[in-house]
Design an enzyme around this catalytic site. Structure first.
Site, PDB file in Angstrom:
ATOM      1  N   LYS A   1      12.049  -5.770  -3.200  1.00 47.88           N
ATOM      2  CA  LYS A   1      11.904  -6.273  -1.840  1.00 47.88           C
ATOM      3  C   LYS A   1      10.428  -6.539  -1.571  1.00 47.88           C
ATOM      4  CE  LYS A   1      11.086  -4.878   2.265  1.00 47.88           C
ATOM      5  NZ  LYS A   1      10.470  -6.105   2.881  1.00 47.88           N
TER       6      LYS A   1
ATOM      7  N   GLU B   1       2.899   5.030  -3.377  1.00 46.67           N
ATOM      8  CA  GLU B   1       1.456   4.799  -3.521  1.00 46.67           C
ATOM      9  C   GLU B   1       1.020   4.222  -2.192  1.00 46.67           C
ATOM     10  OE1 GLU B   1      -1.860   3.246  -3.401  1.00 46.67           O
ATOM     11  OE2 GLU B   1      -0.961   1.581  -4.521  1.00 46.67           O
TER      12      GLU B   1
ATOM     13  N   CYS C   1      -5.906  -1.347  -0.692  1.00 46.47           N
ATOM     14  CA  CYS C   1      -5.680   0.060  -0.368  1.00 46.47           C
ATOM     15  C   CYS C   1      -6.821   0.950  -0.867  1.00 46.47           C
ATOM     16  CB  CYS C   1      -4.341   0.536  -0.950  1.00 46.47           C
ATOM     17  SG  CYS C   1      -4.170   0.314  -2.728  1.00 46.47           S
TER      18      CYS C   1
ATOM     19  N   GLU D   1      -7.267   4.083   8.076  1.00 43.42           N
ATOM     20  CA  GLU D   1      -7.361   2.917   7.199  1.00 43.42           C
ATOM     21  C   GLU D   1      -7.329   1.650   8.049  1.00 43.42           C
ATOM     22  OE1 GLU D   1      -5.382   1.466   3.013  1.00 43.42           O
ATOM     23  OE2 GLU D   1      -4.022   2.189   4.575  1.00 43.42           O
TER      24      GLU D   1
END
Length: 508
Positions: free
Chosen positions: A191, A267, A302, A401
């Site tokens: 997906k 992750e 990331c 983040e």
């Protein structure tokens, strides 16, 4: 799409791209059962590229069933040599269609097309090629036992793998999940993020051309709340691998607990520190890579080095060098190789990045450059390279983040203080260390609580080395032979046999 002679005219080629817009299930493109579709918007122009099938739980059921059937037939799982050949061919096909993939990546999520062409697409091909070579390198073992016993330990494919990937590196991160899962003999339901489905659909089509049987690789575009949740809750999915935010990673862990207890390998996010000591061999190189570490891919990485921790005695010099370089990173048309950055992925994400900076400034942060939204030709989701100082450790932007081109600069006085500041984060994905002292490099790297430490560079990785983190960055690992551990199950086969031959009548 064939590469033309001479420099590539990306604008002309963009007009020839005709992306697939349906799901890819059991070897063919099919619309969503509901007929629902979702708009894929070019964030550089605000134009609608295409309307892609928005899959629901019904479509996920069909895809999982196809993957289960293909797995149980054994035409893929039972033939390691054929797997290797097909994955090698798929790597070749990715490179043969390099321009098309680069354009799909750029048009749907805003990155510079030259970055996709020079980095992302060959990187994805390299991952498939690596795992094609790893198919016959994952071996079992014979365990020492008492006489009359034989204990065999084998690694076997686990079954149907669900892979859920984000929008920032659509093709690369799909490769990171799909390649090791297929190499291990599994079947996959992928997906992609709703913002970036096009390269995954093209990849699935090429997989069939490469000789991968129908049903082995399926792609179900859709929204996370529908297609993503359906995969997480599905009782016939044997393992789920995920890259994305920590918040969504937690959701997938909860889906596992609510369904069949499938292993989930997350992750997740990061807030990576970049530690520059006064004994760094080259502050110019450190400045170059500090910019790359936070401004490459618009900071939508990331493991982006979003926290620059610099020894006080060289802080002013280093910051000045970085400011001089920001002109090279100014955003522009992603199809223009001269642009420093592309567009952020969406208006919603642009708003999140801008709000994070604005709120930090309201709380006392100082803006050295950037800090304001921009457009190109009056359109698009652009944000310039932004550098902040005077940010308190308790400020939300110091720990959250941002996922944009926003760098926070903080000075330190000692090695111990630098390590403490670096580890003062809920995340633990990556870190960089700049020093000319080998002893310090080893010492500091050993104290940093992260999955990867890059010394005198940033964000070092390759198909041969594992990538992943600790703490709220998750515990999944991509890349390297170790990644195949996620997609295999250990089986012990214990055989009991007579220690001595039976006595025959003649011998008696």
């Amino acid at each position: 799409m064939r590469k033309p002679n001479g420099p590539i005219d990306w604008h002309a080629l963009a007009g020839t791209v005709q992306p697939h817009s349906d799901a890819f299930v059991d070897g063919r493109f099919v619309p969503a059962v509901s007929g629902d579709r979702m708009k894929t918007i070019n964030p550089a122009t605000d134009d609608v590229l295409v309307e892609v099938a928005a899959c629901s739980s019904q479509d996920v059921d069909t895809a999982v069933s196809a993957a289960r059937r293909a797995f149980e037939e054994g035409s893929w799982s039972g033939h390691p040599e054929a797997r290797s050949v097909a994955l090698q061919k798929l790597a070749d096909l990715i490179l043969e269609n390099r321009e098309e993939f680069a354009l799909l990546e750029s048009l749907e999520m805003g990155k510079r097309v030259v970055d996709a062409y020079e980095v992302d697409v060959p990187g994805a091909a390299a991952v498939f090629r690596f795992y094609a070579g790893a198919v016959d390198k994952v071996n079992g073992e014979v365990v020492p036992t008492a006489p009359g016993n034989l204990a065999l330990v084998t690694r076997e494919p686990i079954g149907v793998v669900a892979a859920v990937v984000p929008w920032n590196f659509p093709l690369d991160l799909a490769a990171w999940k799909v390649a090791p899962a297929l190499a291990a003999g599994n079947t996959v339901v992928l997906k992609p993020a709703e913002q970036s489905s096009l390269s995954a659909l093209r990849l699935a089509e090429l997989a069939v051309q490469a000789g991968i049987p129908a049903g082995v690789l399926n792609v179900v575009p859709g929204y996370g709340e529908q297609a993503g949740r359906a995969l997480g809750m599905h009782n016939d999915v044997d393992v789920l691998a995920f890259t994305g935010s920590t918040e969504v990673g937690r959701l997938f862990l909860s889906y596992s607990a609510q369904s069949n207890g499938k292993p989930v390998w997350p992750e997740c996010g990061g807030k990576s520190p970049n530690l520059v000591f006064a004994d760094a061999s080259s502050l110019d190189e450190a400045a170059d890579m500090a910019c790359f570490g936070i401004f490459f891919n618009q900071g939508e990485v990331c493991s982006a080095n979003s926290r620059l921790l610099v020894e006080s005695s060289v802080a002013d010099v280093l910051v000045e060098k970085i400011l001089e370089r920001t002109a090279q990173w100014m955003p522009g048309d992603p199809l223009d190789p001269a642009s420093g950055m592309g567009a952020l992925v969406s208006q919603g994400h642009l708003e999140q990045v801008a709000t994070a900076v604005d709120d930090a400034v309201d709380r006392g942060a100082k803006v050295l450059c950037g800090g304001e939204r921009s457009t190109v030709g009056g359109h698009g989701c652009f944000y310039p390279p932004t550098i902040l100082t005077n940010v308190e450790p308790t400020d939300p932007i110091a720990s959250a983040e941002v996922f944009g081109p926003v760098l926070i600069v903080t000075p330190f006085e000692s090695e111990a203080e630098a390590v403490a500041m670096a580890n003062d984060s809920p995340y633990g994905l990556a870190a960089s260390v700049w020093t000319g002292d080998l002893s310090r490099a080893h010492r500091v790297a050993g104290q940093l609580n992260v999955g990867t430490v890059s010394v005198n560079t940033v964000d070092a990785l390759s198909p041969q080395t594992p990538f992943g983190g600790v703490k709220q960055s998750g515990f999944g690992r991509d890349l390297s032979v170790s990644a195949m551990d996620k997609y295999t199950a250990l089986k012990t086969t214990w055989i009991k046999f007579a220690a001595t031959a039976p006595v025959t009548e003649e011998q008696a």
